[in-house]
Scaffold this active site. Structure first.
Site, short mmCIF file in Angstrom:
data_model
loop_
_atom_site.label_atom_id
_atom_site.label_comp_id
_atom_site.label_asym_id
_atom_site.label_seq_id
_atom_site.Cartn_x
_atom_site.Cartn_y
_atom_site.Cartn_z
N SER A 1 0.93 -1.15 0.13
CA SER A 1 0.04 0.06 0.12
C SER A 1 0.79 1.08 -0.06
O SER A 1 0.46 2.45 -0.17
CB SER A 1 -1.01 0.09 1.20
OG SER A 1 -0.29 0.19 2.46
N LYS B 1 0.84 4.31 6.90
CA LYS B 1 0.58 5.21 5.84
C LYS B 1 0.85 6.51 5.86
O LYS B 1 1.70 6.87 6.76
CB LYS B 1 -1.29 5.22 6.20
CG LYS B 1 -2.00 3.74 6.01
CD LYS B 1 -2.33 3.56 4.71
CE LYS B 1 -2.91 2.22 4.79
NZ LYS B 1 -2.18 0.97 4.16
#
Lengths: 164, 174
Positions: free
Chosen positions: A40, A85
């Site tokens: 990701s 993230k």
């Protein structure tokens, strides 16, 4: 006999205990290393090469995080799991969510996180703003493998955030 | 002048430095041990405010917090927990767990004024927390269910004031 054996092992046990306590404190207070898993955050962090990232924790004392930092936080869906993230918006900011063309405000004490690889990232676009209390640290450097060693830069998507 | 230098040289600098280093290391060890016990085993916290009123006093109680059972996932409805406020990460709040992930919780929306109730299902890996004093508590009724990861400890014992010393009842439901 048993006492002599204990006396022989004791310095070793003591050293181990001291080392554990010191390193646990260091990991909790200063910095630690995490292994990145999942794609990701590609291309900033590449899981295929088994990358390790250095996580700095001193920023948690005052929560002086900035927009664009890469952060490590406990998943709001599963507290055993840590996620990496990019922090996009801080409390009070207005953000445009590209999926459904809506503009929303981040509530107090929360932040908005997204993966760099927007196509496959499970992030705030699915579970909404994340409480800042779940943040465990900020990724500053890639430390492994050797040819990827370097700083992780602050990066912001253009034109989607309206800071308060 | 040379006498002064000779006297300086006679001072056992090396052993003094060694001793100083040894002492500093001992102090550092003590600090680290305190940190590890405080963060991973159990610690003390001061709980203040009206939101937990029958169970905890307004003026501030010192309570013992157990950090292990949270890590092992042994938090159940009825437990009083210490957690990071979802509205301000610098603040810790004490509330009672009412429902775990998957439970449905019914609560009074506006307890002072009406009997209106609302039922919600708590999402997976979240907890629903409420203060015991529902009239003066800012809790899940305002900010919704809270991720389990925000819970930092389970409050199991009151330490101060001494006359109130004792275990905190974990199933004092309303």
């Amino acid at each position: 006999m048993a006492r002599r054996a204990l006396a022989a092992v004791w310095p070793f046990v003591k050293g181990c205990a001291t080392g554990t306590v010191l390193s646990m404190t260091f990991v909790d207070q200063c910095a630690s290393v995490v292994t990145v898993d999942g794609a990701s955050m590609y291309p900033t962090l590449d899981a295929q090469q088994g990358e390790r990232a250095l996580v700095e924790k001193r920023c948690l004392y005052r929560y002086d995080l900035s927009r664009g930092d890469v952060v490590v936080f406990r998943s709001p869906r599963n507290h055993h799991e840590l996620l990496v993230k990019r922090l996009i918006a801080l409390p009070g900011d207005w953000i445009q969510v590209p999926e459904n063309q809506e503009i929303r405000q981040i509530p107090q004490g929360h932040c908005w996180v997204e993966g760099d690889n927007a196509g496959i990232s499970m992030d705030s676009r699915f579970y909404g703003p994340v409480p800042l209390g779940l943040v465990q640290g900020r990724v500053t450097h890639v430390v492994w493998p050797p040819h990827r060693i370097g700083r992780v830069d602050r990066k912001m998507p253009e034109g989607r955030i309206m800071p308060l | 002048m040379s006498g002064f230098f000779r006297r300086l040289g006679a001072i056992p600098w090396r052993s003094i430095a060694g001793e100083a280093f040894h002492r500093a290391f001992l102090v550092a060890q003590a600090f680290c041990a305190i940190h590890v016990v405080d963060h991973h085993l159990c610690s003390l916290a001061i709980v203040r405010g009206p939101s937990m009123l029958p169970a905890m006093n307004l003026a501030g109680d010192v309570v013992a917090v157990d950090r292990v059972s949270v890590r092992l996932g042994r938090v159940e409805p009825g437990d009083v927990v210490l957690m990071i406020s979802p509205e301000d990460p610098r603040k810790a709040v004490a509330k009672r767990v009412v429902g775990m992930g998957g439970d449905s919780v019914t609560y009074l929306v506006d307890p002072g004024n009406s009997d209106a109730t609302k039922t919600v299902v708590v999402p997976q890996d979240h907890v629903w927390v409420q203060g015991d004093n529902i009239y003066a508590s800012r809790d899940s009724r305002q900010f919704g269910a809270v991720p389990y990861g925000l819970i930092t400890g389970k409050i199991f014992c009151r330490v101060w004031p001494l006359e109130g010393f004792g275990l905190i009842d974990s199933n004092q439901s309303r």
